[in-house]
Design an enzyme around this catalytic site. Structure first.
Site, PDB file in Angstrom:
ATOM      1  N   LYS A   1     -14.218  55.852 -21.688  1.00 59.50           N
ATOM      2  CA  LYS A   1     -12.783  56.185 -21.805  1.00 59.50           C
ATOM      3  C   LYS A   1     -12.262  56.941 -22.903  1.00 59.50           C
ATOM      4  O   LYS A   1     -12.892  56.806 -23.978  1.00 59.50           O
ATOM      5  CB  LYS A   1     -12.013  55.074 -21.340  1.00 59.50           C
ATOM      6  CG  LYS A   1     -12.387  54.236 -20.246  1.00 59.50           C
ATOM      7  CD  LYS A   1     -12.176  54.987 -18.939  1.00 59.50           C
ATOM      8  CE  LYS A   1     -12.226  54.362 -17.657  1.00 59.50           C
ATOM      9  NZ  LYS A   1     -13.609  53.989 -17.135  1.00 59.50           N
ATOM     10  N   ASP A   2     -11.591  57.816 -22.439  1.00 57.30           N
ATOM     11  CA  ASP A   2     -10.945  58.826 -23.525  1.00 57.30           C
ATOM     12  C   ASP A   2     -10.303  58.110 -24.833  1.00 57.30           C
ATOM     13  O   ASP A   2      -9.638  56.899 -24.536  1.00 57.30           O
ATOM     14  CB  ASP A   2     -10.290  59.961 -22.983  1.00 57.30           C
ATOM     15  CG  ASP A   2     -10.693  60.831 -21.932  1.00 57.30           C
ATOM     16  OD1 ASP A   2     -11.944  60.787 -22.020  1.00 57.30           O
ATOM     17  OD2 ASP A   2     -10.140  61.258 -21.092  1.00 57.30           O
ATOM     18  N   ARG A   3     -10.287  58.758 -25.808  1.00 55.51           N
ATOM     19  CA  ARG A   3      -9.451  58.378 -26.988  1.00 55.51           C
ATOM     20  C   ARG A   3      -7.962  58.748 -26.867  1.00 55.51           C
ATOM     21  O   ARG A   3      -7.125  57.907 -27.170  1.00 55.51           O
ATOM     22  CB  ARG A   3     -10.222  58.996 -28.242  1.00 55.51           C
ATOM     23  CG  ARG A   3      -9.614  58.566 -29.645  1.00 55.51           C
ATOM     24  CD  ARG A   3     -10.093  59.211 -30.744  1.00 55.51           C
ATOM     25  NE  ARG A   3      -9.884  60.506 -30.805  1.00 55.51           N
ATOM     26  CZ  ARG A   3      -8.904  61.145 -31.452  1.00 55.51           C
ATOM     27  NH1 ARG A   3      -7.849  60.563 -31.694  1.00 55.51           N
ATOM     28  NH2 ARG A   3      -8.852  62.618 -30.988  1.00 55.51           N
TER      29      ARG A   3
END
Length: 361
Positions: free
Chosen positions: A86-88
């Site tokens: 998952k994205d930061r």
């Protein structure tokens, strides 16, 4: 010659032909503008040696959470599982597991994770480790703003995507800033891929994603990205079930029109053997990017397939202001919300790498 920015293609957007290029817009200005949640189709059993944690994070990658969990539980990375990366820059809710055979989790684990910016929402035992790709779908809630949100064409653009589906492009985050992941992948594939040089397979994935996007763009250009062609391999919507076809009949056309089946393209690897319309595109790809194609085949990664189209499930558009909307929808695992956003707004993230800028680190 190694790839550089001048080689980076401009992958075709679907809606430009119907509505023209979108106006500028913004997304993910702050973490709260991009919310994603993993959806399982089962419930952890409540017993077993693996502790499953449903967490919410922001400002961190999934691997950051893996490292924090390993440090606090005194386990190695092999004992920790996760389904998706998952994205930061987002608020993300996802599952992880940690193997704790015969012992309880450390006292104060949830508090210590919270101090690292990781909130535990659920905690259950389960007999098995969480494996990659176990979750079924992702639910997104996105806030978009700017001139593109105020134009009259926004509603018909959105309706078109809801009714006809979205090109299943890999998002720009797969290639890293200025495409550096792809450059590193090419260099590694040229000398021979080794797992110790690409521990999480990120570079292999970057190369395969680049080639897939190029194939998808070619099918959009010829108008066949969502329409079955003779000798295509199709995927049943909502599953990974594949079936090859020889010819296309009215039944298949109708099923594709209902978004029940989708044409696929290869995720390049050992065993690539395309037929029909895809064969010519694959041959062009091999000539244009020989290092990537040949290197992936030598790496031993097996060819697999990905749908060219994705369906938006439970889509909603809510207007917060004249130039700001909130979109919500669900996508199959492995599909990118940025592929949806790129059809609605013009943004530097969705443009080719700057001409003349080397892709090297």
């Amino acid at each position: 010659m190694p790839l550089n920015a001048s080689d980076w293609p401009r992958w075709r957007r679907l809606l430009d032909e119907h509505f023209g290029a979108p106006l500028p817009g913004s997304y993910r200005g702050v973490a709260e503008d991009f919310v994603v949640e993993e959806l399982l189709d089962f419930t952890p059993e409540g017993q077993g040696e693996h502790l499953w944690l449903f967490i919410e994070k922001r400002g961190q990658t999934t691997l950051d959470v893996v490292r924090a969990l390993g440090r606090l539980c005194k386990t190695g990375p092999r004992e920790i599982g996760y389904s998706g990366m998952k994205d930061r820059i987002a608020i993300t809710r996802q599952w992880l597991s940690v193997q704790l055979p015969g012992r309880e989790p450390p006292e104060g684990l949830e508090t210590a994770l919270a101090e690292s910016g990781i909130q535990v929402l659920q905690c259950h035992r389960h007999p098995r480790k969480l494996k990659r790709g176990v979750h079924r779908r992702n639910r997104f809630t996105l806030r978009l703003s700017g001139p593109a949100m105020a134009e009259e064409a926004l509603t018909p653009r959105w309706q078109h995507l809801c009714e006809q589906g979205v090109p299943n492009y890999f998002g720009p985050q797969r290639f890293g800033p200025e495409g550096r992941n792809l450059f590193r992948a090419e260099a590694l594939l040229a000398k021979g891929w080794r797992k110790r040089d690409d521990r999480h397979g990120m570079l292999l994935s970057s190369a395969r994603s680049f080639l897939f996007n190029t194939l998808l763009s070619a099918r959009i250009e010829e108008g066949s990205w969502a329409t079955p062609c003779p000798a295509d391999t199709l995927m049943l919507d909502g599953t990974q079930s594949l079936f090859a076809i020889d010819e296309v009949d009215e039944t298949l056309y109708a099923r594709a029109g209902r978004l029940d089946v989708h044409p696929t393209a290869p995720l390049w690897g050992k065993g690539v053997e395309e037929q029909g319309a895809m064969a010519a595109h694959a041959q062009t790809l091999e000539k244009t990017y020989p290092t990537l194609c040949a290197g992936l085949e030598r790496s031993g990664v097996a060819v697999s397939r990905r749908a060219l189209r994705m369906r938006l499930s439970e889509p909603r558009l809510e207007r917060e202001a004249p130039d700001r909307v909130v979109l919500s929808f669900e996508l199959p695992k492995g599909s990118f919300a940025t592929a949806v956003i790129s059809e609605l707004i013009a943004h530097p993230d969705f443009e080719p790498v700057r001409p003349g800028a080397a892709l090297s680190p």
